[in-house]
Design a protein around this motif. Structure first.
Motif, short mmCIF file in Angstrom:
data_model
loop_
_atom_site.label_atom_id
_atom_site.label_comp_id
_atom_site.label_asym_id
_atom_site.label_seq_id
_atom_site.Cartn_x
_atom_site.Cartn_y
_atom_site.Cartn_z
N GLN A 1 -1.76 14.30 16.69
CA GLN A 1 -0.66 13.84 15.85
C GLN A 1 0.39 13.09 16.66
OE1 GLN A 1 0.69 17.41 13.90
NE2 GLN A 1 -1.04 17.47 12.48
N GLY A 2 0.76 11.91 16.15
CA GLY A 2 1.84 11.14 16.75
C GLY A 2 1.48 10.26 17.91
N GLY A 3 0.24 10.31 18.35
CA GLY A 3 -0.16 9.53 19.52
C GLY A 3 -0.81 8.20 19.16
N GLU A 4 -1.63 7.71 20.10
CA GLU A 4 -2.27 6.41 19.92
C GLU A 4 -3.19 6.41 18.71
OE1 GLU A 4 -5.40 3.51 22.34
OE2 GLU A 4 -4.18 4.98 23.44
N LEU A 5 -3.91 7.51 18.48
CA LEU A 5 -4.80 7.55 17.33
C LEU A 5 -4.01 7.41 16.03
CD1 LEU A 5 -7.94 9.61 16.76
CD2 LEU A 5 -6.16 9.73 15.01
N SER A 6 -2.85 8.07 15.94
CA SER A 6 -2.02 7.97 14.74
C SER A 6 -1.55 6.53 14.53
CB SER A 6 -0.81 8.90 14.86
OG SER A 6 -1.20 10.24 15.00
N GLN A 7 -1.18 5.87 15.63
CA GLN A 7 -0.71 4.49 15.53
C GLN A 7 -1.83 3.57 15.05
OE1 GLN A 7 2.60 3.15 16.47
NE2 GLN A 7 1.63 1.68 15.10
N THR A 8 -3.03 3.76 15.59
CA THR A 8 -4.16 2.93 15.17
C THR A 8 -4.54 3.22 13.72
OG1 THR A 8 -4.97 2.95 17.46
CG2 THR A 8 -6.51 2.25 15.76
N LEU A 9 -4.49 4.48 13.34
CA LEU A 9 -4.80 4.86 11.96
C LEU A 9 -3.85 4.18 10.98
CD1 LEU A 9 -6.46 6.68 10.00
CD2 LEU A 9 -4.76 8.48 10.41
N LEU A 10 -2.56 4.18 11.31
CA LEU A 10 -1.58 3.53 10.45
C LEU A 10 -1.86 2.03 10.35
CD1 LEU A 10 1.07 3.40 8.83
CD2 LEU A 10 2.29 3.21 11.02
N SER A 11 -2.12 1.40 11.47
CA SER A 11 -2.37 -0.04 11.48
C SER A 11 -3.61 -0.39 10.68
CB SER A 11 -2.52 -0.53 12.93
OG SER A 11 -2.82 -1.90 12.97
N ARG A 12 -4.67 0.37 10.87
CA ARG A 12 -5.90 0.09 10.13
C ARG A 12 -5.72 0.34 8.63
NH1 ARG A 12 -11.07 0.01 12.58
NH2 ARG A 12 -10.99 -0.19 14.86
N ALA A 13 -4.96 1.36 8.27
CA ALA A 13 -4.73 1.63 6.85
C ALA A 13 -3.92 0.50 6.21
CB ALA A 13 -3.99 2.96 6.69
N GLU A 14 -2.92 0.01 6.91
CA GLU A 14 -2.11 -1.07 6.36
C GLU A 14 -2.92 -2.36 6.22
OE1 GLU A 14 2.46 0.08 7.45
OE2 GLU A 14 1.34 -1.11 8.92
N ASN A 15 -3.91 -2.52 7.08
CA ASN A 15 -4.78 -3.70 6.96
C ASN A 15 -5.63 -3.67 5.70
OD1 ASN A 15 -3.86 -4.84 9.34
ND2 ASN A 15 -5.52 -4.00 10.60
N GLN A 16 -5.77 -2.49 5.09
CA GLN A 16 -6.55 -2.38 3.85
C GLN A 16 -5.72 -2.72 2.61
OE1 GLN A 16 -9.80 -1.95 4.10
NE2 GLN A 16 -9.44 -1.81 6.32
N LEU A 17 -4.40 -2.85 2.77
CA LEU A 17 -3.56 -3.14 1.62
C LEU A 17 -3.85 -4.54 1.07
CD1 LEU A 17 -0.18 -1.71 2.93
CD2 LEU A 17 -1.55 -0.78 1.06
N PRO A 18 -3.74 -4.72 -0.23
CA PRO A 18 -3.95 -6.05 -0.82
C PRO A 18 -2.93 -7.07 -0.30
CG PRO A 18 -4.06 -4.34 -2.50
CD PRO A 18 -3.55 -3.68 -1.25
N PRO A 19 -3.24 -8.34 -0.41
CA PRO A 19 -2.35 -9.38 0.11
C PRO A 19 -0.95 -9.39 -0.51
CG PRO A 19 -4.53 -10.28 -0.37
CD PRO A 19 -4.51 -8.89 -0.91
N ASP A 20 -0.81 -8.82 -1.72
CA ASP A 20 0.51 -8.86 -2.37
C ASP A 20 1.42 -7.72 -1.94
OD1 ASP A 20 -0.71 -6.69 -3.63
OD2 ASP A 20 0.14 -7.17 -5.60
N ALA A 21 0.99 -6.89 -0.98
CA ALA A 21 1.78 -5.72 -0.57
C ALA A 21 3.18 -6.14 -0.12
CB ALA A 21 1.08 -4.96 0.54
N ALA A 22 4.19 -5.62 -0.82
CA ALA A 22 5.58 -5.95 -0.50
C ALA A 22 6.37 -4.71 -0.09
CB ALA A 22 6.25 -6.62 -1.69
N VAL A 23 6.05 -3.56 -0.69
CA VAL A 23 6.75 -2.30 -0.42
C VAL A 23 5.71 -1.21 -0.23
CG1 VAL A 23 8.34 -0.55 -1.33
CG2 VAL A 23 8.80 -2.99 -1.73
N VAL A 24 5.88 -0.42 0.83
CA VAL A 24 5.00 0.72 1.06
C VAL A 24 5.86 1.98 1.06
CG1 VAL A 24 3.39 1.86 2.63
CG2 VAL A 24 3.33 -0.63 2.39
N LEU A 25 5.45 2.96 0.26
CA LEU A 25 6.15 4.24 0.15
C LEU A 25 5.33 5.33 0.83
CD1 LEU A 25 7.07 4.14 -3.66
CD2 LEU A 25 8.43 3.28 -1.75
N ALA A 26 6.01 6.33 1.33
CA ALA A 26 5.35 7.50 1.89
C ALA A 26 6.22 8.71 1.60
CB ALA A 26 5.14 7.36 3.40
#
Length: 327
Positions: free
Chosen positions: A94-119
């Protein structure tokens, strides 16, 4: 050295396999201490409109799940360009390089119209500091609270219920005031619920579900209980408020969940909310349940005050974060 990670992206439409739902639920228990069930995860996917964005980004080490990121359309904020994201990571990473890569890869799956991301995260958990460091900022906060039903003494609040009754207000189970096999009655309840939700002080106004979506997600859900769903009636018999008790999660069979409790604005100040809350709590206690939990936005001071006086004990806050993806 970081382990060798195998990445996979799943889009659960129509559905995942039973094995994957089970693996996902077990991983959430390990990573988030979340008592989720495979059936509940499956039902969420079954309720999702065809073609709506939903992606799971998985990370595996030696064949075992170590990270899951989910992106989807928010259930309560279905607005163009708005998406929600959740991150679950094995405690060892948790919180390390794997978490950072996971976040980046997940955001790459968002559709092109993504304007706001909630968590939505729990206060004090690793995701809060991690996501804030990635540019997310708090926009709302909600309290989850639990009431010990066996310790509740409704007679201690009798003056509130008497005030409501003197104003001619009554509370009855939905099963006694509506025939839910009748669509017109379903729509009457739907209209009341949408109106009451519009008066809740959300930080961001919700997007009402279409009637068919609401029916599928609420009335047709296995946890819906017409005997635990209470309606506040005016002296003329109008439906002016509700309090919802849902059947318990299979992992917490002694605890009911209390959903929305609300009274139409023009009928407030007469004790109707007290009458609803106390009637629901007394009925739940009589049915042998040990506790009831609920969630309230921090801006909903009147309901928070009622809950506190009834004995609801606040637990870890749920914090809503958001990030603008573009100007």
């Amino acid at each position: 050295m970081e382990p060798d990670v195998i990445w996979e992206v799943l889009r659960p439409q129509p559905l995942l396999t039973d094995q994957l739902y089970g693996e996902w639920a077990a991983f959430l228990a390990l990573a988030e201490n979340k008592t989720e069930t495979a059936n509940h995860l499956r039902r969420f996917d079954e309720q999702r409109p065809a073609g709506q964005h939903h992606a799971l980004t998985l990370a595996r080490v030696d064949g075992q799940l170590v990270g899951v990121a989910e992106t989807q359309v928010p259930r309560s904020h279905d607005k163009a360009g708005w998406y929600t994201l959740s991150l679950s990571v094995h405690p060892d990473w948790q919180g390390g390089e794997l978490s950072q890569t996971l976040l980046s890869r997940a955001e790459n799956q968002l559709p092109p119209d993504a304007a706001v991301v909630l968590a939505t995260v729990r206060e004090g958990e690793w995701q809060m500091a991690f996501l804030e460091a990635q540019g997310f900022a708090e926009y709302e906060r909600m309290w989850t609270s639990t009431l010990d039903l066996q310790a509740l003494s409704p007679i201690d609040f009798q003056h509130h219920t008497e005030r409501a009754q003197q104003a001619g207000l009554r509370v009855l189970p939905l099963s006694e005031v509506a025939d839910l096999s009748n669509e017109s009655e379903q729509r009457r309840l739907y209209a009341l619920m949408i109106h009451l939700l519009s008066e809740v002080p959300f930080a961001e106004p919700i997007t009402p579900w279409p009637f068919e979506t609401w029916k599928s997600r609420i009335l047709d859900a296995p946890e819906f209980d017409a005997q635990g769903f209470f309606v506040l009636l005016s002296p003329a018999g109008e439906w002016i408020g509700v309090s919802e008790l849902y059947r318990p999660d299979p992992s917490k069979l002694s605890t009911l969940h209390q959903g929305l409790t609300g009274v139409r604005r023009e009928w407030r100040g007469l004790g109707g909310a007290w009458l609803l809350k106390l009637t629901a709590a007394a009925q739940a206690k009589a049915r042998g349940y040990a506790a009831a939990n609920t969630t309230n936005h921090t801006g909903n001071a009147p309901m928070l005050a009622i809950n506190e006086r009834m004995g609801f004990v606040r637990q870890q806050a749920r914090v809503g974060l958001r990030r603008e993806m573009r100007a």
